[in-house]
Design a protein around this motif. Structure first.
Motif, PDB file in Angstrom:
ATOM      1  N   GLU A  38     -17.772  -9.542  -8.470  1.00 10.72           N
ATOM      2  CA  GLU A  38     -17.260  -8.435  -7.670  1.00 10.72           C
ATOM      3  C   GLU A  38     -15.761  -8.587  -7.463  1.00 10.72           C
ATOM      4  O   GLU A  38     -15.259  -9.704  -7.327  1.00 10.72           O
ATOM      5  CB  GLU A  38     -17.955  -8.374  -6.299  1.00 10.72           C
ATOM      6  CG  GLU A  38     -19.413  -8.016  -6.393  1.00 10.72           C
ATOM      7  CD  GLU A  38     -20.065  -7.781  -5.037  1.00 10.72           C
ATOM      8  OE1 GLU A  38     -19.347  -7.724  -4.007  1.00 10.72           O
ATOM      9  OE2 GLU A  38     -21.296  -7.646  -5.002  1.00 10.72           O
ATOM     10  N   ALA A  39     -15.063  -7.459  -7.444  1.00 10.93           N
ATOM     11  CA  ALA A  39     -13.619  -7.441  -7.182  1.00 10.93           C
ATOM     12  C   ALA A  39     -13.368  -6.625  -5.927  1.00 10.93           C
ATOM     13  O   ALA A  39     -14.067  -5.647  -5.658  1.00 10.93           O
ATOM     14  CB  ALA A  39     -12.874  -6.828  -8.365  1.00 10.93           C
ATOM     15  N   PHE A  40     -12.372  -7.034  -5.155  1.00 13.89           N
ATOM     16  CA  PHE A  40     -12.039  -6.381  -3.890  1.00 13.89           C
ATOM     17  C   PHE A  40     -10.546  -6.100  -3.866  1.00 13.89           C
ATOM     18  O   PHE A  40      -9.754  -6.959  -4.241  1.00 13.89           O
ATOM     19  CB  PHE A  40     -12.381  -7.300  -2.706  1.00 13.89           C
ATOM     20  CG  PHE A  40     -13.821  -7.719  -2.684  1.00 13.89           C
ATOM     21  CD1 PHE A  40     -14.751  -7.002  -1.959  1.00 13.89           C
ATOM     22  CD2 PHE A  40     -14.239  -8.838  -3.404  1.00 13.89           C
ATOM     23  CE1 PHE A  40     -16.085  -7.387  -1.943  1.00 13.89           C
ATOM     24  CE2 PHE A  40     -15.573  -9.232  -3.390  1.00 13.89           C
ATOM     25  CZ  PHE A  40     -16.493  -8.504  -2.654  1.00 13.89           C
ATOM     26  N   VAL A  41     -10.169  -4.910  -3.401  1.00 11.58           N
ATOM     27  CA  VAL A  41      -8.764  -4.539  -3.236  1.00 11.58           C
ATOM     28  C   VAL A  41      -8.618  -3.958  -1.839  1.00 11.58           C
ATOM     29  O   VAL A  41      -9.344  -3.037  -1.465  1.00 11.58           O
ATOM     30  CB  VAL A  41      -8.321  -3.488  -4.284  1.00 11.58           C
ATOM     31  CG1 VAL A  41      -6.879  -3.073  -4.051  1.00 11.58           C
ATOM     32  CG2 VAL A  41      -8.508  -4.017  -5.696  1.00 11.58           C
ATOM     33  N   VAL A  42      -7.683  -4.485  -1.066  1.00 15.22           N
ATOM     34  CA  VAL A  42      -7.441  -3.979   0.278  1.00 15.22           C
ATOM     35  C   VAL A  42      -6.486  -2.793   0.177  1.00 15.22           C
ATOM     36  O   VAL A  42      -5.387  -2.925  -0.356  1.00 15.22           O
ATOM     37  CB  VAL A  42      -6.854  -5.078   1.195  1.00 15.22           C
ATOM     38  CG1 VAL A  42      -6.571  -4.519   2.582  1.00 15.22           C
ATOM     39  CG2 VAL A  42      -7.799  -6.269   1.276  1.00 15.22           C
ATOM     40  N   LEU A  43      -6.927  -1.631   0.681  1.00 12.05           N
ATOM     41  CA  LEU A  43      -6.103  -0.428   0.639  1.00 12.05           C
ATOM     42  C   LEU A  43      -5.312  -0.237   1.924  1.00 12.05           C
ATOM     43  O   LEU A  43      -4.192   0.248   1.897  1.00 12.05           O
ATOM     44  CB  LEU A  43      -6.970   0.803   0.370  1.00 12.05           C
ATOM     45  CG  LEU A  43      -7.741   0.788  -0.944  1.00 12.05           C
ATOM     46  CD1 LEU A  43      -8.615   2.023  -1.061  1.00 12.05           C
ATOM     47  CD2 LEU A  43      -6.795   0.671  -2.129  1.00 12.05           C
ATOM     48  N   SER A  44      -5.921  -0.599   3.059  1.00 13.43           N
ATOM     49  CA  SER A  44      -5.218  -0.494   4.341  1.00 13.43           C
ATOM     50  C   SER A  44      -5.828  -1.485   5.316  1.00 13.43           C
ATOM     51  O   SER A  44      -6.958  -1.940   5.135  1.00 13.43           O
ATOM     52  CB  SER A  44      -5.299   0.932   4.896  1.00 13.43           C
ATOM     53  OG  SER A  44      -6.633   1.267   5.214  1.00 13.43           O
ATOM     54  N   GLY A  45      -5.069  -1.818   6.339  1.00 10.48           N
ATOM     55  CA  GLY A  45      -5.536  -2.787   7.324  1.00 10.48           C
ATOM     56  C   GLY A  45      -5.425  -4.206   6.800  1.00 10.48           C
ATOM     57  O   GLY A  45      -4.754  -4.465   5.802  1.00 10.48           O
ATOM     58  N   PRO A  90      -2.870  -5.028   2.552  1.00 11.94           N
ATOM     59  CA  PRO A  90      -2.874  -3.962   1.547  1.00 11.94           C
ATOM     60  C   PRO A  90      -2.182  -4.386   0.248  1.00 11.94           C
ATOM     61  O   PRO A  90      -1.114  -4.995   0.267  1.00 11.94           O
ATOM     62  CB  PRO A  90      -2.113  -2.825   2.241  1.00 11.94           C
ATOM     63  CG  PRO A  90      -2.418  -3.043   3.694  1.00 11.94           C
ATOM     64  CD  PRO A  90      -2.405  -4.548   3.848  1.00 11.94           C
ATOM     65  N   GLY A  91      -2.848  -4.086  -0.852  1.00 11.87           N
ATOM     66  CA  GLY A  91      -2.341  -4.442  -2.176  1.00 11.87           C
ATOM     67  C   GLY A  91      -2.884  -5.759  -2.696  1.00 11.87           C
ATOM     68  O   GLY A  91      -2.814  -6.031  -3.889  1.00 11.87           O
ATOM     69  N   ASP A  92      -3.448  -6.608  -1.802  1.00 15.35           N
ATOM     70  CA  ASP A  92      -4.039  -7.876  -2.241  1.00 15.35           C
ATOM     71  C   ASP A  92      -5.405  -7.615  -2.870  1.00 15.35           C
ATOM     72  O   ASP A  92      -6.100  -6.662  -2.510  1.00 15.35           O
ATOM     73  CB  ASP A  92      -4.232  -8.833  -1.064  1.00 15.35           C
ATOM     74  CG  ASP A  92      -2.926  -9.357  -0.475  1.00 15.35           C
ATOM     75  OD1 ASP A  92      -1.872  -9.195  -1.134  1.00 15.35           O
ATOM     76  OD2 ASP A  92      -2.972  -9.906   0.630  1.00 15.35           O
TER      77      ASP A  92
END
Length: 87
Positions: free
Chosen positions: A54-61, A76-78
């Motif tokens: 699974e891959a995760f990308v933080v969009l906000s917070g 965000p962006g990580d």
């Protein structure tokens, strides 16, 4: 070309989070899944073992991601990758 409209996506609300299923085998992919997840502030995730990578990308917070006992703060962006079989 399969296009999944946000209005047609399945939504699940559990563990203080809202999971929106965008891409999955039921919507046209062979095995790839893409979910949008909104987590309420101050929530603690429920530990679980994942079957596939699974891959995760933080969009906000901000969030603290824990994979196999290793915790890392993310902004965000990580992005993070959890290997198949990890917790």
């Amino acid at each position: 070309m399969p296009v999944i409209r946000s209005a047609d996506a399945q939504v699940h609300e559990v563990h203080n989070a809202r999971f929106t299923s965008l891409v999955r085998p039921g919507t046209g992919s062979a095995e790839l899944c893409v979910w949008q997840t909104e987590v309420r502030a101050d929530s603690v995730g429920v530990p679980h073992r994942i079957l596939g990578e699974e891959a995760f990308v933080v969009l906000s917070g901000e969030v603290t991601m824990t994979i196999d006992g290793e915790s890392t703060p993310m902004k965000p962006g990580d992005a993070a990758v959890a290997p198949a079989g990890s917790m």
